[in-house]
Design a protein around this motif. Structure first.
Motif, PDB file in Angstrom:
ATOM      1  N   SER A   1       9.953 -61.590  92.371  1.00  0.00           N
ATOM      2  CA  SER A   1      10.777 -62.453  92.925  1.00  0.00           C
ATOM      3  C   SER A   1      11.758 -61.935  94.048  1.00  0.00           C
ATOM      4  N   VAL A   2      12.384 -62.491  95.001  1.00  0.00           N
ATOM      5  CA  VAL A   2      13.127 -61.946  95.961  1.00  0.00           C
ATOM      6  C   VAL A   2      14.294 -61.950  95.256  1.00  0.00           C
ATOM      7  N   GLU A   3      15.148 -60.731  95.396  1.00  0.00           N
ATOM      8  CA  GLU A   3      16.324 -60.513  94.867  1.00  0.00           C
ATOM      9  C   GLU A   3      17.371 -61.373  95.185  1.00  0.00           C
ATOM     10  N   ARG A   4      18.372 -61.775  94.351  1.00  0.00           N
ATOM     11  CA  ARG A   4      19.610 -62.358  94.571  1.00  0.00           C
ATOM     12  C   ARG A   4      19.328 -63.881  94.796  1.00  0.00           C
ATOM     13  N   ILE A   5      17.863 -64.473  94.859  1.00  0.00           N
ATOM     14  CA  ILE A   5      17.840 -65.613  95.242  1.00  0.00           C
ATOM     15  C   ILE A   5      17.136 -66.448  93.925  1.00  0.00           C
TER      16      ILE A   5
ATOM     17  N   GLN B   1      18.758 -68.510  87.110  1.00  0.00           N
ATOM     18  CA  GLN B   1      18.726 -66.972  87.040  1.00  0.00           C
ATOM     19  C   GLN B   1      18.215 -66.384  88.012  1.00  0.00           C
ATOM     20  N   LYS B   2      18.505 -65.186  88.463  1.00  0.00           N
ATOM     21  CA  LYS B   2      17.924 -64.320  89.662  1.00  0.00           C
ATOM     22  C   LYS B   2      17.986 -63.053  89.164  1.00  0.00           C
ATOM     23  N   TYR B   3      17.334 -62.185  90.066  1.00  0.00           N
ATOM     24  CA  TYR B   3      17.508 -60.688  89.785  1.00  0.00           C
ATOM     25  C   TYR B   3      18.400 -60.015  90.605  1.00  0.00           C
ATOM     26  N   ALA B   4      18.781 -58.972  90.421  1.00  0.00           N
ATOM     27  CA  ALA B   4      19.937 -57.995  91.202  1.00  0.00           C
ATOM     28  C   ALA B   4      19.072 -57.192  92.094  1.00  0.00           C
ATOM     29  N   ASP B   5      17.906 -57.080  91.719  1.00  0.00           N
ATOM     30  CA  ASP B   5      17.109 -55.715  92.686  1.00  0.00           C
ATOM     31  C   ASP B   5      15.605 -56.577  92.721  1.00  0.00           C
TER      32      ASP B   5
ATOM     33  N   ALA C   1      12.822 -54.796  92.341  1.00  0.00           N
ATOM     34  CA  ALA C   1      12.183 -54.381  91.231  1.00  0.00           C
ATOM     35  C   ALA C   1      12.062 -55.328  89.955  1.00  0.00           C
ATOM     36  N   ASN C   2      13.072 -56.360  90.011  1.00  0.00           N
ATOM     37  CA  ASN C   2      13.187 -57.297  88.999  1.00  0.00           C
ATOM     38  C   ASN C   2      13.611 -56.764  87.618  1.00  0.00           C
ATOM     39  N   LEU C   3      14.431 -55.565  87.521  1.00  0.00           N
ATOM     40  CA  LEU C   3      14.909 -54.958  86.348  1.00  0.00           C
ATOM     41  C   LEU C   3      15.971 -55.599  85.788  1.00  0.00           C
ATOM     42  N   ASP C   4      16.960 -55.876  86.682  1.00  0.00           N
ATOM     43  CA  ASP C   4      18.297 -56.344  86.260  1.00  0.00           C
ATOM     44  C   ASP C   4      18.322 -57.677  86.677  1.00  0.00           C
ATOM     45  N   ILE C   5      18.548 -58.445  85.433  1.00  0.00           N
ATOM     46  CA  ILE C   5      18.767 -59.970  85.507  1.00  0.00           C
ATOM     47  C   ILE C   5      20.153 -60.497  85.867  1.00  0.00           C
ATOM     48  N   LEU C   6      20.438 -61.387  86.768  1.00  0.00           N
ATOM     49  CA  LEU C   6      21.582 -62.007  86.797  1.00  0.00           C
ATOM     50  C   LEU C   6      21.657 -63.305  86.122  1.00  0.00           C
ATOM     51  N   PRO C   7      22.652 -63.586  85.191  1.00  0.00           N
ATOM     52  CA  PRO C   7      22.154 -64.900  84.345  1.00  0.00           C
ATOM     53  C   PRO C   7      22.523 -66.152  84.914  1.00  0.00           C
ATOM     54  N   LYS C   8      21.781 -67.299  84.725  1.00  0.00           N
ATOM     55  CA  LYS C   8      22.468 -68.553  85.511  1.00  0.00           C
ATOM     56  C   LYS C   8      23.647 -68.934  85.211  1.00  0.00           C
ATOM     57  N   PHE C   9      24.400 -69.954  85.765  1.00  0.00           N
ATOM     58  CA  PHE C   9      25.815 -70.232  85.542  1.00  0.00           C
ATOM     59  C   PHE C   9      26.060 -71.681  86.140  1.00  0.00           C
ATOM     60  N   ASP C  10      26.891 -72.161  85.647  1.00  0.00           N
ATOM     61  CA  ASP C  10      27.356 -73.414  86.122  1.00  0.00           C
ATOM     62  C   ASP C  10      28.833 -73.510  86.620  1.00  0.00           C
ATOM     63  N   VAL C  11      29.263 -74.025  87.685  1.00  0.00           N
ATOM     64  CA  VAL C  11      30.655 -74.008  88.156  1.00  0.00           C
ATOM     65  C   VAL C  11      31.151 -75.458  87.983  1.00  0.00           C
TER      66      VAL C  11
END
Length: 891
Positions: A783-787, A815-819, A821-831
């Motif tokens: 997956s493309v990072e940050r998207i 949810q998306k990835y910070a990199d 390489a798809n090693l670091d997950i950035l969790p989903k969130f709601d605002v």
């Protein structure tokens, strides 16, 4: 800036007095000649509509508009048909039966599908009939959305993933999943049809640095993909056009005051009207704003404003000439990743609040760094991102008769920007661990400002980055058009010349990780003071000017474009667009010296042998390395739109566009440009639009492939990644609006699957025994990072009374990835956001609250380090809860 604001206020006051006197001298309705028809234009709630246009059908010379009370007068014969239109409302036709005063009620044009749009086409058409994925917001919608920044407004456009976590400016927009380092790399931001600056992806020159949304903004039109590459350079992802207000025969204005929970004070003013009735019109306005910010650094984080004005002269109903000027002078705090802990439930570290903290601090806002060769480099962090922009424009439009017309749009922009911010480096450590990593067995930490001994739980070695950019751009866009009942053809020539000069001076400083960070010194307590290498720091600086850079990036663009719209029948329209780009880029890089120390330099009155802070000092100068590069490429677009009914249409489009290599890519490859190519973007789109009296839907499916995408993030040590790869994406963008009595609902959503292709190779992986080691990698299919694959907004509203509206808005980010390489997950969130708006005659009061629940939503990791590990990591969260109260007076 204060002189400019004083000038605009004085000028506006004079115009207000003049317009008031002129209004008082106008004859009353009873003084009008016989045959005049009077009327009132209101919305469904009975509120008067200012600026509605009333014309006699078939007579282009008979035209008037409604005043602030909604009233109008027009000379018209019995039996004629009046056409009443207004932005954000459906048009209405009324047959004049007698001399009785008319009461015209306009209903909302849901999603503005009946509004005529001008962006991405040379033939203005109803949005419902445009064969592009286009989102638009008029001034009424912008007022209701209450954006806190340009990026905050653009987040309501599906297909555009906007990271609005950087503050008011310096944010990132990812168009349709195209991988990017950030900024506005694959879209062009325009103001009144011309770029705010030719290249929207300069290093530390994000396009939203040069534009602000205020009361001078009439509307926003944003095209995704589609014809973007035909009508602008470097816009395969989209074309965003902010259209300014212009004057009419009726004097009108808005005065607005805003305050907020972060110390906000803001005043907006806009005035417009005639200088010569039916001939010469003016619009003038701007804003001034000051606030510390939600992430309070202890000083005015945002301070400044802008002035905008234009004059429009009408050429006897055959065209117009318009001149414009904008002056922007604004300082903005730039927010970056901060230390957090908790991989699935992010939390702050050691009192460092994830909603309100920042590494920017008044405790070290001033820095003075000794330089190789003598002297100091000084900088004030409180200036933040500080652009001074002067933009001059002139537009000419002329109907030549027999279906022919000419349009020319010219703009000159000059920008001088100082950019100063605190950037994260390596992951924070305990005080003991950081000392051990610097071979200090008995560390002593002291506060630089007070000299007091401290015992920090965590410390961080962060970057104090300073960048200067001097930029200028001249652009001219000329087109000729021919139009008849079945055909509209246009051909044009676009010329642009720009230059961007930049200078970098980066140092690292040592700070404590706490709510209000302190600047620290670290010395070795085991040896006598003043001993060689006994100190890691010099006045808190750990690395003096470790990276200095001087470079120039210039471009000369000669582009030819054409567009043809063919009506095969009243319902079927074909659209063909071509753009041939013959663009030349050139520049130079100054030579950066190898790392030196100041140990033998006694001119500063300090013995640098006792500190290691000077060991990596650099400077720049000759010789210079010069480079040049040419881009010759054809962009194409082909579309068909079928109008199923007056309220429903479908379209299909194919487009093939590109983006030229950006400034960072040229810098990293200046010695061998053979490694770089333009980024190609091929898109296929299928769209559906529908509108009824209470429901509207716009759905757009797309598939796209991309090649030669640059990945060139600047890392914390000053080096840059320099990789190229491809990507593909498939998805659907949805917009909807529903009204049922006092209830209304709007939504937008993007569902997609952007993945990487042709992305494998080797990367450095140094070890203690082999510092030159490399390791293979294969990101294909990642997956493309940050998207994220899914994100969107749902916004229900309810009219408690006809004058009192409440809304709730929920923004979801998957949810998306910070990199990559798809090693670091950035969790989903709601605002969660919410607000109230109350209208009392000509006043509008509003309360808007964002991030009510203080969600810690992460938009990026730390792209300036190659890997993240351990319980503490860097990431950039959105800002915490913010409330804003505003009062606007329309006259």
């Amino acid at each position: 800036m204060k002189r400019s604001l004083l000038f605009i206020l004085c000028l506006c006051l004079c115009l207000l007095i003049n317009a008031t006197q002129a209004a008082s001298s106008k004859p009353s309705v009873h003084q009008q000649a016989n045959g005049n028809i009077t009327g009132t234009v209101v919305d469904k709630a009975g509120q008067p509509i200012l600026g509605a246009t009333i014309t006699i059908k078939g007579d282009k010379t008979a035209i008037t508009s409604s005043d602030k009370t909604g009233k109008f007068t027009l000379t018209v014969a019995i039996g004629k048909t009046l056409v009443i239109t207004a932005v954000s409302y459906k048009p209405v036709e009324v047959v004049v039966a007698d001399n009785t005063a008319l009461n015209v009620v306009l209903v909302d044009d849901l999603m503005e599908l009946n509004t005529v749009v001008v962006t991405g086409s040379t033939n203005p058409v109803r949005k419902l009939e445009a064969s592009v994925a286009l989102t638009s917001f008029g001034s009424k919608a912008i007022e209701q959305l209450a954006p806190t920044s340009t990026a905050d407004l653009l987040k309501h456009v599906p297909g555009f993933l906007v990271e609005a976590s950087g503050g008011e400016v310096g944010n990132n927009l990812f168009a349709r999943g195209i991988p990017a380092a950030g900024g506005y790399q694959f879209v062009t931001i325009e103001e009144d049809g011309m770029p705010v600056f030719e290249d929207g992806e300069l290093q530390f020159g994000n396009a939203d640095n040069w534009i602000r949304v205020d009361e001078t903004t009439a509307r926003l039109e944003a095209v995704r993909g589609g014809s973007g590459s035909i009508f602008a350079n470097n816009a395969p992802g989209g074309l965003i056009n902010f259209i300014s207000k212009t004057g009419t025969d009726d004097f009108a204005g808005t005065f607005k005051l805003s305050t907020g929970t972060d110390g906000l004070f803001r005043t907006d003013l806009n005035l417009s009207g005639p200088l010569i009735k039916d001939k010469l019109f003016y619009d003038i306005g701007g804003f001034y704003r000051v606030e510390n910010g939600v992430r309070d650094p202890g000083y005015k984080g945002n301070d400044g404003g802008q002035v905008k004005m234009n004059l429009k002269y009408v050429l006897d109903s055959t065209g117009y000439v318009k001149v414009s000027y904008k002056h922007l002078d604004d300082k903005d705090l730039f927010l970056l990743p901060i230390p957090l802990t908790g991989s699935t439930d992010p939390k702050g570290v050691n009192g460092f609040n994830p909603n309100t903290s920042t590494f920017a601090s008044s405790n070290y806002s001033q820095i003075s760094v000794p330089q190789l060769g003598g002297g100091y480099f000084t900088r004030n962090l409180e200036d933040g991102i500080h652009p001074i922009v002067n933009a001059y424009g002139m537009e000419f439009n002329k109907n030549l008769g027999s279906g022919f017309s000419i349009d020319n749009n010219m703009k000159y922009t000059n920008i001088n920007m100082q950019y100063t911010a605190i950037f994260p480096g390596d992951t924070p450590q305990t005080g003991a661990a950081f000392a051990a990593s610097n071979s200090i067995a008995d560390p002593l930490y002291t506060n630089v400002n007070t000299g007091a001994v401290v015992n920090p739980a965590y410390v961080a070695n962060v970057g104090f980055w300073a960048i200067n950019k001097q930029m200028e751009n001249f652009a001219n866009n000329m087109s000729f058009s021919y139009k008849n009942k079945w055909l509209t053809v246009s051909a044009g020539y676009y010329y642009s010349s720009f230059t961007s000069n930049q200078y970098w001076n980066w140092s690292n400083i040592l700070v404590s990780v706490e709510q209000h960070p302190q600047l620290l010194n670290l010395v070795n307590n085991a040896v006598p003071a003043g001993s060689p290498n006994s100190s890691v720091t010099y006045n808190g600086i750990t690395d003096m000017s470790f990276l200095t850079r001087q470079s120039q990036f210039s471009g000369t663009l000669n582009d030819f474009f054409g567009d043809a719209q063919i009506k095969a029948n009243p319902d079927l329209t074909f659209d063909l667009g071509l753009r041939y780009s013959s663009d030349r880029y050139n520049g130079y890089n100054a030579t950066e010296s190898a790392a030196h120390s100041l140990d033998n330099n006694t001119s500063f009155g300090y013995d640098f042998t006792q500190t290691t802070a000077d060991n990596s000092s650099t400077t720049v100068g000759g010789p210079y390395y010069y480079w040049k590069y040419k881009v010759s490429r054809l962009s194409t677009s082909l579309a068909a739109n079928y109008k199923i009914s007056e309220d429903m249409s479908m379209y299909a489009r194919y487009s093939n566009g590109f983006r030229s290599p950006d400034e960072a890519t040229y810098y990293s490859n200046a010695t061998d440009l053979s490694a770089i190519k333009s980024t190609g973007v091929i898109q296929y789109e299928l769209g559906y639009k529908y509108e009824s009296n209470n429901f509207a839907l716009f759905a757009n499916g797309f598939y796209m492939t991309m090649d030669n995408i640059p990945f060139n993030d600047v890392l914390a040590d000053g080096t840059s990644t320099n990789q190229f790869a491809g990507a593909k994406n498939i998805g659907v963008e949805i917009e909807g609006e529903y009204h049922a009595g006092p209830f209304n609902l709007t939504l937008n959503a993007t569902i997609q699957n952007p993945t990487l292709t042709n992305f494998s190779g080797t990367t450095s992986a140094p070890t203690a025994t082999n510092p030159n080691a490399t390791a293979p990698f294969d990101y294909n299919g990642n997956s493309v990072e940050r998207i994220p694959k899914f994100y969107g907004t749902i916004r229900p509203g309810y009219n408690i009374t006809k004058n009192l509206l409440m809304y709730v808005e929920l923004d979801h980010f998957g949810q998306k990835y910070a990199d990559n390489a798809n090693l670091d997950i950035l969790p989903k969130f709601d605002v969660l956001n919410a607000g109230l708006a109350l209208k009392v005659k000509q006043m509008r009061f509003a309360l808007d609250v964002s991030n009510i629940t203080n969600t810690v939503g992460l938009t990026e990791g730390n792209p300036r380090i190659t890997a993240a590990s351990g319980p503490i990591y860097y990431a950039r969260p959105i800002e915490g809860r913010f409330g804003k109260l505003s009062a606007a007076f329309n006259f």
